[in-house]
Design a protein around this motif. Sequence first.
Motif: not given
Length: 581
Positions: A230, A236, A240, A266-268, A270
């Motif tokens: 991630l 990514f 995800v 971690s996704a946020n 990006h």
Amino acid sequence: MTLPMSDPTAWATAMNNLGMAPLGIAGQPILPDFDPALGMMTGIPPITPMMPGLGIVPPPIPPDMPVVKEIIHCKSCTLFPPNPNLPPPATRERPPGCKTVFVGGLPENGTEQIIVEVFEQCGEIIAIRKSKKNFCHIRFTEEYMVDKALYLSGYRIRLGSSTDKKDTGRLHVDFAQARDDLYEWECKQRMLAREERHRRRMEEERLRPPSPPPVVHYSDHECSIVAEKLKDDSKFSEAVQTLLTWIERGEVNRRSANNFYSMIQSANSHVRRLVNEKATHEKDMEEAKEKFKQALSGILIQFEQIVAVYHSASKQKAWDHFTKAQRKNISVWCKQAEEIRNIHNDELMGIRREEEMEMSDDEIEETTETKETEESALVSQTEALKEENDSLRWQLDAYRNEVELLKQEQGKAHREDDPNKEQQLKLLQQALQGMQQHLLKVQEEYKRKEAELEKIKDDKLQVEKMLENLKEKENCASRLCASSQDSDYPLEKTMNSSPVKSEREALLVGIISTFLHVHPFGASIEYICSYLNRLDNKICTSDVECLMSRLQHTFKQEMTGVGASLEKRWKFCGFEGLKLT
């Protein structure tokens, strides 16, 4: 069973008229050098020989084209053709998959051997069902053989050289409907349908996109790998997708909640990267648009110069020195250049028009944003308080979950006497108490803001109602002034005169008084007018309201209700007004 023919040439000639090669019982051609393109009669189109087993029917011969039939000599009988001037024999509709024919008009002395001798040249015979009444049914191996057998319909048959009535007959050949033929045809259709379904299935499987790779099950090791992916921009999308599959499978629990929260965080992270990439692409697009516009304007300038050259060449000073062909070419080139220039100019103007429209939309949005009222500010404050309240609730739930996890770990480890955990529990309890107190304060403030907002809304509604009343009173006053100016009597006489001016108004006053006396709590002007409109459709609401406002000792207007239910009602006060007057 093989029966030789007495005169095979006659049979071959008859078959050659139809463009079909005559076959023996075994299926071999009787004439090896048979050419279907050659016929005895000119004008008859040759018929292509059919492949056995396909069930293809040859194209019928046109009815207006005569077919010459000749005498056919067999070993035990002779077949004489029918009169060519007679119409062709009638046949029934061909059943699907027909391989059986009905043969009628057989001689009484005809045997099954004679029937085989006559019809074996049409093709291989599977079975013959002969009746005692001079007819039979013949079943062939293939469908195209039935068409050959129908050729013999109308022939007169004679056994040997006898002229006895029992040895002669007129053949009538027609299609026959047999269960075996229908069954074989249905089996063949089902087989073709299965082959078609199989072909379509194979085509769908060939065109179907490949299945996505399977997602691994959740574990601490896989979680750490996905967390690292991630953080990598290139991996990514894959990470995800794995995270989404785990969450939809229900892998989130109290143990793995922190790991999932860190992966979601971690996704946020990006989001900002994607927004920056979008801004970069938009900037590139704007730069490309600007470059395109500049290049287009440069091209237009060059087109203008070229058109100016053409126009200067078309003037009388230079035009007389060119030849006729040169003048024609210059005029054609000038027209083409002007058309291309106009097209590019329209394109450039369209681009500028779109930019102006975008600028005007931005200005409208800016003007609407600057016109925010106090009510919208209060609404935004309440929404902010709601969001803060929700966030505090979520934090409280998170703290509760942590406390429950600590209690479970404490019960499993049997370390109730550990002072560090007791201190942590105490700190957490104190934090919970502080959070609860803060939550209560926020809720009280939220309720207070809501009450203020409701109060402001009620005040606004009351002000609007008062404004409407003032407008209606101004309208009534203007109408009264206009009526007083238009009257022929002097002002003093009108002031001293009665407020009821006619018998119609007196009737209206009586009806309204009776209606309001029945409604002691009053009624709105719309309700009163709806009642009066049942009696007379020409009654106007403004006239009724002006009449009632003139009779202040008979009718009075009151405001009833609170907030959104605020309304004006008229009441009958004639008994009180009588005492006052």
